[in-house]
Design an enzyme around this catalytic site. Structure first.
Site, short mmCIF file in Angstrom:
data_model
loop_
_atom_site.label_atom_id
_atom_site.label_comp_id
_atom_site.label_asym_id
_atom_site.label_seq_id
_atom_site.Cartn_x
_atom_site.Cartn_y
_atom_site.Cartn_z
CE LYS A 1 10.43 48.20 39.57
NZ LYS A 1 9.12 48.72 39.83
NE ARG B 1 1.85 49.88 37.83
CZ ARG B 1 2.87 49.31 38.48
NH1 ARG B 1 3.28 49.79 39.63
NH2 ARG B 1 3.48 48.24 37.99
CG HIS C 1 2.41 44.46 37.60
ND1 HIS C 1 3.62 43.80 37.68
CD2 HIS C 1 2.34 45.20 38.74
CE1 HIS C 1 4.25 44.14 38.80
NE2 HIS C 1 3.48 44.98 39.46
NE ARG D 1 6.84 42.03 34.74
CZ ARG D 1 5.55 41.69 34.68
NH1 ARG D 1 5.11 40.84 33.79
NH2 ARG D 1 4.68 42.23 35.53
CE1 TYR E 1 18.58 71.11 64.00
CE2 TYR E 1 18.51 69.09 62.69
CZ TYR E 1 19.04 70.36 62.94
OH TYR E 1 20.02 70.86 62.12
CB CYS F 1 19.87 65.47 61.51
SG CYS F 1 19.74 65.54 63.31
CG ASP G 1 24.00 65.87 56.61
OD1 ASP G 1 23.72 65.66 55.42
OD2 ASP G 1 23.97 67.01 57.13
#
Ligand SMILES: Cc1ncc(COP(=O)(O)O)c(C=O)c1O
Length: 394
Positions: free
Chosen positions: A44, A146, A178, A234, A280, A327, A329
């Protein structure tokens, strides 16, 4: 891999290098650990950030019998991609809301989970309209609170499934659950959940429902609780070579190999005098004349901003850390000396398999108060994934 992806990998200064041999090694380790069970590799969320199809294919190559994903859309993508490659494994998917396109799911030969009678009824309706029998895994909530029917409601779910089976619309192929605390091997919760699971299996047998597979174990269940193996396991995180709880056992101790190496080429290397404020808010200030390096990865790429002034990085074989705020990027690393021999274009390793003292995803998890799962699965879409195979013969 698409042409666009290849181009991105060529021009982007950062990349996540995924070793498919490590994925295969980890699947083999898991299969050895649970020798009586089928391995369903959980892929997933784009295979926990590693890339859906390459990982799925490598897992199948190593003997995984089936694949699991959370969302229906992921399952449809996975089926289409694997069909195009001529492979057709069992695919289980478990998260959908009322009104989901279940006809499409059945036409794609997916197996689906049902936690409540409404899901069985919608699956039966989809079966009638497509002419395909719905293959269903009934989920019992043994203590995770859940997904799954609570034990007091499981009888109602079994009744709905038995009616749909009698009508030929549904085939109950699995009963599953689970584990909530499997990564804490000393917790009594796992034993309690296994008892509730056993009782649910007996209840199903009395209702005339005999599934092909019973399953409850994720990675931690697979690695730490043999009694939880049943017919199928799993594992997700362990497929990627990461420990479900590095405090209990490291990847190395579990014979797992972290498959992802996140690295970036430095875009700026420059001298800075003592007392220079960095990034920053100037939350860091150089203590002496030094050299600063800029790493072109930021929080938009999945670097947790909370790792500002803390995240570990390896540059030129030296273990360093993020200096100042991360930051969007990029972030800065103080190389700690004026003459470092480090240049623009040199590679910073954010995390890897830990060889040569490089940081692990576990180290980023430790400094962010998180888990290795979050570190790899949050890696941004714009970071190119590049696949290598360390076992491939030249
Ligand atoms: C239902 C289910 N099964 C298996 C897994 C795999 O878990 P892990 O990555 O801990 O092995 C997950 C992931 O959270 C899950 O939600």
């Amino acid at each position: 891999m698409s042409a666009t992806r290849l181009a991105a990998a060529d021009v982007h200064p950062a990349r996540a290098v995924v070793d498919l041999a490590a994925i295969r090694h980890n699947v083999r380790t898991l299969a050895r650990t649970a020798p009586t069970a089928e391995v369903m590799a959980v892929v997933k969320s784009d295979a926990y950030g590693h890339g859906l199809l390459p990982v799925a294919t490598a897992a199948l190559d190593a003997g995984a019998g089936s694949l699991g994903v959370a969302q229906l859309a992921e399952a449809l993508d996975l089926r289409a991609g694997l069909d195009a490659a001529g492979r057709h494994p069992r695919i289980l998917t478990w998260l959908f809301a009322p009104g989901a396109p279940l006809e499409q799911a059945l036409l794609a030969d997916l197996e689906l989970s049902a936690s409540a009678p409404w899901a069985v009824e919608e699956l039966a309706a989809a079966a009638r309209s497509t002419g395909r029998t719905a293959r269903v895994h009934l989920k019992i909530d043994t203590g995770m609170s859940r997904g799954g029917a609570r034990p007091e409601d499981f009888g109602e779910l079994l009744d709905a499934a038995a009616r749909a089976e009698a009508a030929g619309a549904v085939d109950v192929v699995g009963i599953w659950s689970h584990l909530a605390c499997a990564d804490e091997p000393d917790s009594s919760v796992t034993g309690e959940q296994l008892e509730v699971f056993g009782a649910a299996l007996e209840q199903a047998a009395h209702a005339g429902i005999r599934p092909q597979v019973r399953h409850i174990a994720q990675s931690a269940g697979t690695l730490f609780h043999p009694a939880a193996h049943f017919d199928l396991v799993r594992p997700g995180i362990a497929v990627y070579g990461l420990s479900p709880n590095a405090q209990v056992a490291s990847s190395v101790e579990l014979d797992l190999r972290p498959a992802m190496r996140l690295e970036a080429r430095l875009t700026v290397v420059k001298r800075a005098p003592a007392g220079t404020g960095v990034s920053y808010g100037h939350t860091a200030r150089t203590g002496a004349d030094t050299t600063l390096a800029v790493v072109p990865l930021g929080y938009a790429d999945g670097m947790p901003r909370i790792a500002s002034n803390a995240g570990p990085v390896s540059i030129a074989g030296r273990r360093l850390q993020v200096t100042g705020r991360i930051c969007m990027d990029q972030f800065v690393v103080d190389l700690g000396a004026r003459d470092t021999g480090v240049h623009e274009g040199d590679v910073a390793v954010i995390f890897s398999d830990g060889r040569d003292g490089e940081p692990l995803a576990d180290d980023w998890a430790a400094v962010t108060g998180s888990i290795n799962y979050e570190i790899v699965s949050r890696l941004g879409a714009r970071v190119p994934r590049v696949y290598v195979d360390s076992e491939e013969q030249p």
